[in-house]
Design a protein around this motif. Structure first.
Motif, mmCIF file in Angstrom:
data_model
loop_
_atom_site.group_PDB
_atom_site.id
_atom_site.type_symbol
_atom_site.label_atom_id
_atom_site.label_comp_id
_atom_site.label_asym_id
_atom_site.label_seq_id
_atom_site.Cartn_x
_atom_site.Cartn_y
_atom_site.Cartn_z
ATOM 1 N N ILE A 132 0.667 -0.778 0.389
ATOM 2 C CA ILE A 132 -0.135 -0.384 -0.148
ATOM 3 C C ILE A 132 0.780 1.127 0.069
ATOM 4 C CG2 ILE A 132 -1.318 1.534 1.399
ATOM 5 C CD1 ILE A 132 -2.485 -1.884 2.700
ATOM 6 N N THR A 133 0.353 2.384 -0.725
ATOM 7 C CA THR A 133 1.412 3.676 -0.669
ATOM 8 C C THR A 133 0.333 4.456 -1.244
ATOM 9 O OG1 THR A 133 2.156 3.417 -3.157
ATOM 10 C CG2 THR A 133 3.250 1.872 -1.570
ATOM 11 N N GLY A 134 0.658 5.561 -0.855
ATOM 12 C CA GLY A 134 -0.114 6.716 -0.686
ATOM 13 C C GLY A 134 0.355 8.077 -0.248
ATOM 14 N N PRO A 135 -0.528 9.366 -0.253
ATOM 15 C CA PRO A 135 0.052 10.473 0.773
ATOM 16 C C PRO A 135 -1.116 9.594 2.628
ATOM 17 C CG PRO A 135 -1.647 10.846 -0.670
ATOM 18 C CD PRO A 135 -1.618 8.838 -1.270
ATOM 19 N N VAL A 136 -0.189 9.675 3.259
ATOM 20 C CA VAL A 136 -1.406 9.903 4.793
ATOM 21 C C VAL A 136 -1.068 10.914 5.843
ATOM 22 C CG1 VAL A 136 -0.992 6.612 4.520
ATOM 23 C CG2 VAL A 136 0.979 8.347 5.362
ATOM 24 N N GLU A 137 -1.494 11.108 6.725
ATOM 25 C CA GLU A 137 -0.969 11.657 7.809
ATOM 26 C C GLU A 137 -0.484 10.352 9.052
ATOM 27 O OE1 GLU A 137 -4.264 14.193 9.309
ATOM 28 O OE2 GLU A 137 -4.830 15.206 7.096
ATOM 29 N N TYR A 138 0.739 11.262 9.325
ATOM 30 C CA TYR A 138 1.451 10.724 10.638
ATOM 31 C C TYR A 138 2.354 11.238 11.154
ATOM 32 C CZ TYR A 138 4.232 6.340 12.413
ATOM 33 O OH TYR A 138 4.325 5.932 13.702
ATOM 34 N N ASP A 139 2.603 11.018 12.019
ATOM 35 C CA ASP A 139 3.538 11.687 13.653
ATOM 36 C C ASP A 139 5.155 11.291 12.233
ATOM 37 O OD1 ASP A 139 5.275 13.209 14.736
ATOM 38 O OD2 ASP A 139 4.324 12.695 16.526
ATOM 39 N N VAL A 140 5.653 11.836 11.572
ATOM 40 C CA VAL A 140 7.142 11.588 11.411
ATOM 41 C C VAL A 140 7.906 11.956 12.167
ATOM 42 C CG1 VAL A 140 8.505 11.649 9.331
ATOM 43 C CG2 VAL A 140 6.606 11.036 9.002
ATOM 44 N N ASP A 141 7.751 13.384 12.306
ATOM 45 C CA ASP A 141 9.378 13.777 13.140
ATOM 46 C C ASP A 141 8.270 13.840 14.555
ATOM 47 O OD1 ASP A 141 7.078 15.516 13.401
ATOM 48 O OD2 ASP A 141 7.864 17.270 12.439
ATOM 49 N N GLY A 142 7.967 12.748 15.162
ATOM 50 C CA GLY A 142 7.253 12.599 16.229
ATOM 51 C C GLY A 142 7.277 13.918 17.472
ATOM 52 N N ASP A 143 7.248 15.218 16.986
ATOM 53 C CA ASP A 143 6.299 16.441 17.818
ATOM 54 C C ASP A 143 4.684 16.454 18.436
ATOM 55 O OD1 ASP A 143 4.898 17.159 15.407
ATOM 56 O OD2 ASP A 143 6.025 18.168 15.154
ATOM 57 N N GLY A 144 4.290 15.058 18.179
ATOM 58 C CA GLY A 144 3.123 14.908 18.439
ATOM 59 C C GLY A 144 2.421 15.601 17.186
ATOM 60 N N SER A 145 2.421 15.871 16.113
ATOM 61 C CA SER A 145 1.359 16.240 15.848
ATOM 62 C C SER A 145 1.838 15.623 14.293
ATOM 63 C CB SER A 145 1.931 17.327 15.508
ATOM 64 O OG SER A 145 1.499 18.530 15.959
ATOM 65 N N ASP A 146 0.246 15.001 13.948
ATOM 66 C CA ASP A 146 0.696 14.532 12.517
ATOM 67 C C ASP A 146 1.448 15.361 10.875
ATOM 68 O OD1 ASP A 146 -0.205 12.411 12.952
ATOM 69 O OD2 ASP A 146 -2.189 12.564 12.874
ATOM 70 N N ASP A 147 1.852 14.592 10.366
ATOM 71 C CA ASP A 147 2.615 15.547 9.342
ATOM 72 C C ASP A 147 1.786 14.790 8.071
ATOM 73 O OD1 ASP A 147 4.641 16.680 10.713
ATOM 74 O OD2 ASP A 147 5.632 14.547 11.134
ATOM 75 N N GLU A 148 1.242 15.604 7.029
ATOM 76 C CA GLU A 148 1.487 15.458 5.964
ATOM 77 C C GLU A 148 2.824 14.430 5.200
ATOM 78 O OE1 GLU A 148 -1.942 15.399 4.043
ATOM 79 O OE2 GLU A 148 -2.422 16.614 5.511
ATOM 80 N N ALA A 149 2.012 13.104 5.185
ATOM 81 C CA ALA A 149 3.384 12.218 4.799
ATOM 82 C C ALA A 149 2.923 11.168 3.443
ATOM 83 C CB ALA A 149 4.093 11.315 5.811
ATOM 84 N N PHE A 150 3.893 10.541 3.117
ATOM 85 C CA PHE A 150 3.734 9.817 1.665
ATOM 86 C C PHE A 150 4.295 8.341 2.695
ATOM 87 C CE2 PHE A 150 4.859 6.837 -1.692
ATOM 88 C CZ PHE A 150 3.887 7.156 -2.411
ATOM 89 N N VAL A 151 3.642 7.579 2.274
ATOM 90 C CA VAL A 151 3.569 5.581 2.864
ATOM 91 C C VAL A 151 3.419 4.642 2.133
ATOM 92 C CG1 VAL A 151 1.402 5.107 2.382
ATOM 93 C CG2 VAL A 151 2.975 3.828 4.763
ATOM 94 N N ILE A 152 5.166 3.927 2.620
ATOM 95 C CA ILE A 152 5.653 2.589 1.501
ATOM 96 C C ILE A 152 4.923 1.685 2.662
ATOM 97 C CG2 ILE A 152 6.549 0.578 -0.088
ATOM 98 C CD1 ILE A 152 8.309 3.590 -0.261
ATOM 99 N N LEU A 153 4.071 0.444 2.526
ATOM 100 C CA LEU A 153 4.063 -0.367 3.485
ATOM 101 C C LEU A 153 3.681 -1.505 3.183
ATOM 102 C CD1 LEU A 153 2.500 -0.725 6.434
ATOM 103 C CD2 LEU A 153 0.291 -0.648 6.217
ATOM 104 N N ARG A 154 4.842 -2.095 2.784
ATOM 105 C CA ARG A 154 4.928 -3.780 1.754
ATOM 106 C C ARG A 154 4.750 -4.841 3.218
ATOM 107 N NH1 ARG A 154 7.005 -2.725 -2.403
ATOM 108 N NH2 ARG A 154 8.484 -1.117 -1.477
ATOM 109 N N MET A 155 4.374 -5.901 2.880
ATOM 110 C CA MET A 155 3.275 -7.002 4.010
ATOM 111 C C MET A 155 3.398 -8.054 3.772
ATOM 112 S SD MET A 155 0.299 -4.594 5.684
ATOM 113 C CE MET A 155 -0.127 -3.868 3.428
ATOM 114 N N GLU A 156 3.639 -9.490 4.950
ATOM 115 C CA GLU A 156 3.916 -10.250 4.085
ATOM 116 C C GLU A 156 1.852 -11.214 5.355
ATOM 117 O OE1 GLU A 156 7.453 -11.894 4.600
ATOM 118 O OE2 GLU A 156 8.663 -10.967 3.205
ATOM 119 N N ARG A 157 1.950 -12.168 4.910
ATOM 120 C CA ARG A 157 1.234 -13.057 5.896
ATOM 121 C C ARG A 157 1.635 -13.396 6.821
ATOM 122 N NH1 ARG A 157 -4.221 -13.262 4.002
ATOM 123 N NH2 ARG A 157 -4.825 -12.741 1.281
#
Length: 157
Positions: free
Chosen positions: A131-156
């Motif tokens: 799964i890839t795409g734009p998300v909101e995630y606290d990338v910099d660890g400051d407690g506030s969500d950032d506009e980010a891009f995710v690459i989520l690669r998963m196995e069963r």
């Protein structure tokens, strides 16, 4: 916290006739069958081998898995999902919502924003769900969500 976009988890297909703010996606018109895979193909439990979040245009990024954390995804056959992300040494963050294909595009509807479904990229190749795409995630660890891009690669799992 991931707001996908993975706003705080995944859950689905209690398809009401909600449309997004711009009147674009009517989730009740969505399907569990997509052009390259179906939600039933990804139903079950997944464990991330990569959970990379970056703030576009900056050098700020985090790969939760590479840094000792975990990301797991449970997808139900009706499209409901729960995403659980645990950064190393931190409490788990949970996001829930629904997954479907709207006009053939992989789409997520978060439980905390049911009237604002988001189109993302999803693929299933050789047992790897990505799964890839734009998300909101606290990338910099400051407690506030950032506009980010995710690459989520998963196995069963």
């Amino acid at each position: 916290m991931i707001s996908f976009l993975f706003a705080s988890g995944f859950s689905m297909m209690s398809c009401s006739s909600d449309e997004d703010e711009e009147g674009g996606i009517n989730f009740s018109d969505c399907s569990l069958d997509g052009p390259n895979f179906s939600i039933s193909d990804v139903a079950g439990n997944w464990t991330a081998t990569q959970a990379n979040f970056d703030i576009p245009g900056t050098s700020q990024q985090i790969d939760v898995v590479a840094e000792g954390g975990t990301a797991t995804l449970n997808v139900q056959s009706n499209g409901a999902f729960t995403l659980l992300i645990t950064e190393n040494g931190a409490s788990s963050e949970s996001t829930t919502g629904d997954l479907a294909f709207c006009a053939g595009l992989f789409t997520v509807r978060y439980d905390d924003a049911p009237n604002d479904p988001e189109t993302i990229q999803g693929s299933l190749n050789n047992g790897v769900f990505t799964i890839t795409g734009p998300v909101e995630y606290d990338v910099d660890g400051d407690g506030s969500d950032d506009e980010a891009f995710v690459i989520l690669r998963m196995e069963r799992s």
